[in-house]
Design an enzyme around this catalytic site. Structure first.
Site, PDB file in Angstrom:
ATOM      1  CE  LYS A  72      -3.907   1.998   2.632  1.00 51.13           C
ATOM      2  NZ  LYS A  72      -4.791   1.841   3.815  1.00 51.13           N
ATOM      3  CB  SER A 147      -8.122   3.732   2.951  1.00 52.78           C
ATOM      4  OG  SER A 147      -7.268   3.111   3.905  1.00 52.78           O
ATOM      5  CB  SER A 171      -8.366   0.926   5.863  1.00 51.41           C
ATOM      6  OG  SER A 171      -9.071   2.123   5.696  1.00 51.41           O
TER       7      SER A 171
HETATM    8  N1  GLN Z   1     -12.996   4.578   6.407  1.00 54.27           N
HETATM    9  C1  GLN Z   1     -12.407   4.984   7.641  1.00 54.27           C
HETATM   10  C2  GLN Z   1     -11.932   6.404   7.487  1.00 54.27           C
HETATM   11  O1  GLN Z   1     -12.173   6.963   6.487  1.00 54.27           O
HETATM   12  C3  GLN Z   1     -11.288   4.088   8.014  1.00 54.27           C
HETATM   13  C4  GLN Z   1     -10.076   4.297   7.204  1.00 54.27           C
HETATM   14  C5  GLN Z   1      -8.920   3.425   7.605  1.00 54.27           C
HETATM   15  O2  GLN Z   1      -9.088   2.404   8.274  1.00 54.27           O
HETATM   16  N2  GLN Z   1      -7.745   3.857   7.221  1.00 54.27           N
HETATM   17  O3  GLN Z   1     -11.329   6.983   8.329  1.00 54.27           O
END
Ligand code: GLN
Length: 483
Positions: A72, A147, A171
């Site tokens: 990532k 994400s 995420s």
């Molecule tokens: N969707 C959540 C956010 O936008 C979690 C994102 C994540 O786990 N990095 O913060």
């Protein structure tokens, strides 16, 4: 059989037996990416030449000898760009390896490419990437989750053998669920965050997205453990996660939290997850209804704590030290302002503004301090539950993959995608998502994930439950209908 459709453990066995060389594995990946990535857009970049040269030097007897692992774009890999899918890091090249990368290399793996993500890991659909969204291999008109959407999509599309993602509120687990793959969020502190670009430091964890549960356990064996470069990494001994995978679920107590089967959840997701729990019961687990009474506050608590920490962490991107720098400014303040105005996307700005607000004097007590208190209550909910059960089972996501664009103008509906995953980060516990079925939509099959949450440092148990379920079902073998 296509090389790229192999799991990590299958590939490693063939490499070790001399039937495939690491170089051939990397080159097969390169061809697969050429073939399917124009549809998926899972990779922001990859350096095939460099991967090939690394492949020629690895010791194939190591646990991951010769296996490429997709990374990532939020994890530093020395000499490669690390951009967090943001314009503000344009031109930034990682000067060092993150601890997880050093550990992968020591185990013989080849860190491969930069996979797409929501900018700075803020989002649930990968649509917040400054470089365009990734598409779900099961239906390219839909999002892959986020994400870590790139991580999940490339593994689902067999253009990655396995990937590392990061999970601050879901995420890793949510995109794994939406792409029909396995995703594990380790206990906070189990895996070093050194070299992970910080979003919300008290919530972030790096973890694997893989084709099966065994691969997740193998990667956890490699990346876990204390690190002198991360003072929040835990000194606890790391068990061998593959050793007890096949112990089955007989006699294990599983909790079904009544607050997780609520209005707003897709009725077919509800049904699919309940069927998976019934399957675990048939396999010998005992299932109990439990209560996590503060669940309804998890979303608002998360959206105070995470932006608060993000607003502090992202202050360092000021155009002086890293990446993008605005042109033609006349003062330092103007330079900061213009760089950030031009460099950050709208969701990142929204988080910085929210976070700055909840930390500002006069509002700190009402928001940030209160959220910290609720955080303790949520932790206590889980602690009480784990006195009664060995693991908690629930949906990973309230819906299957939604359409690209469907929620981009409605941040709140986007935030709701993580309603079932956020609490684990707030409490610091571990969790895995494992494929548990499909919903039929517009002639396409959309994956559904079963989430298994475990007590702090109890990854071994969630992996064991996930493995028992996986080995007694066929869902993980299904391949998306692309190329
Ligand atoms: N969707 C959540 C956010 O936008 C979690 C994102 C994540 O786990 N990095 O913060």
């Amino acid at each position: 059989m296509e090389v790229t459709s192999l799991t990590v453990h299958e590939l490693q066995a063939l490499i070790r037996a001399g039937q495939i060389s690491p170089r051939e594995a990397v080159e097969a990946l390169g061809r697969r990416i050429e073939e399917v990535d124009p549809l998926i857009h899972g990779y922001l970049s990859h350096d095939l030449e460099r991967a090939v040269s690394e492949a020629q030097q690895v010791d194939v007897r190591l646990p991951l000898g010769g296996v490429p692992i997709s990374i990532k774009d939020v994890i530093n890999v020395k000499g490669h760009p690390c951009g967090c899918a943001s314009k503000i890091l344009d031109g930034y090249v990682a000067p060092y390896d993150a601890t997880v990368i050093a550990k992968l290399r020591a185990a013989g793996a080849i860190p491969f490419g930069r996979v797409n993500m929501d900018e700075f890991a803020m989002g649930s659909s990968t649509e917040n990437s400054a470089f365009g969204p990734t598409r779900n291999p099961w239906d390219i008109t839909r999002i892959p989750g986020g994400s870590s959407g790139g991580s999940a999509a490339v593994v689902a599309a067999d253009e990655g053998f396995a990937a590392l993602g990061s999970d601050t509120g879901g995420s890793i687990r949510q995109p794994a669920a939406l792409c029909g793959r396995v995703g594990l969020k380790p206990t906070y502190g189990r895996v070093s965050r050194y070299g992970l670009v910080a979003f919300a430091s008290s919530l972030d964890q790096i973890g694997p997205i893989t084709k099966d549960v065994r691969d997740a356990a193998i990667l956890m064996n490699v990346i876990s453990g204390p690190d002198k470069f991360d003072s929040t990494s835990l000194s606890d001994q790391v068990p061998n996660f593959t050793a007890n995978l096949d112990q089955g679920v007989k006699g294990l107590k599983l909790g079904l939290p009544k607050e997780y089967f609520i209005e707003g959840i897709d009725p077919e997701v509800d049904k699919t997850v309940r069927a998976a729990v019934a399957r675990l019961e048939e396999l010998g687990a005992e299932v109990f209804e439990i209560s996590l009474p503060h669940t309804e506050f998890a979303l608002s608590t998360y959206y105070i704590i995470a932006p608060a920490e993000a607003s502090a962490n992202l202050a360092r991107f000021d155009g002086v030290r890293y990446g993008f720098r605005a042109k033609e400014t006349n003062s330092l303040l103007e330079h900061y302002g213009k760089t950030r105005e031009e460099g950050f996307g709208p969701e990142v700005k929204r988080r910085i503004i929210l976070g700055t607000y909840v930390l500002s004097s006069g509002y700190y007590d009402a928001y940030y301090l209160r959220a910290q208190k609720v955080r303790t209550l949520i932790r206590q909910d889980f602690a009480a539950a784990f006195e009664k059960v060995d693991a908690i089972v629930c949906p990973t996501s309230p819906t299957a993959a939604f359409k690209l664009g469907e929620r981009t103008n409605d941040p709140l509906s986007m935030y709701l995608a993580d309603i079932f995953t956020l609490a684990a980060n707030i409490a610091g516990i571990c969790g895995v998502s494992v494929p548990c079925g499909f919903l039929a939509r517009e002639g396409k099959q959309l994956p559904v994930g079963l989430q298994i949450l475990g007590q702090e440092l109890n990854e071994a148990t969630v992996l064991r439950v996930a493995y028992a379920y996986e080995q007694n079902t066929e869902w993980h073998k299904a391949k998306p209908p692309i190329a």
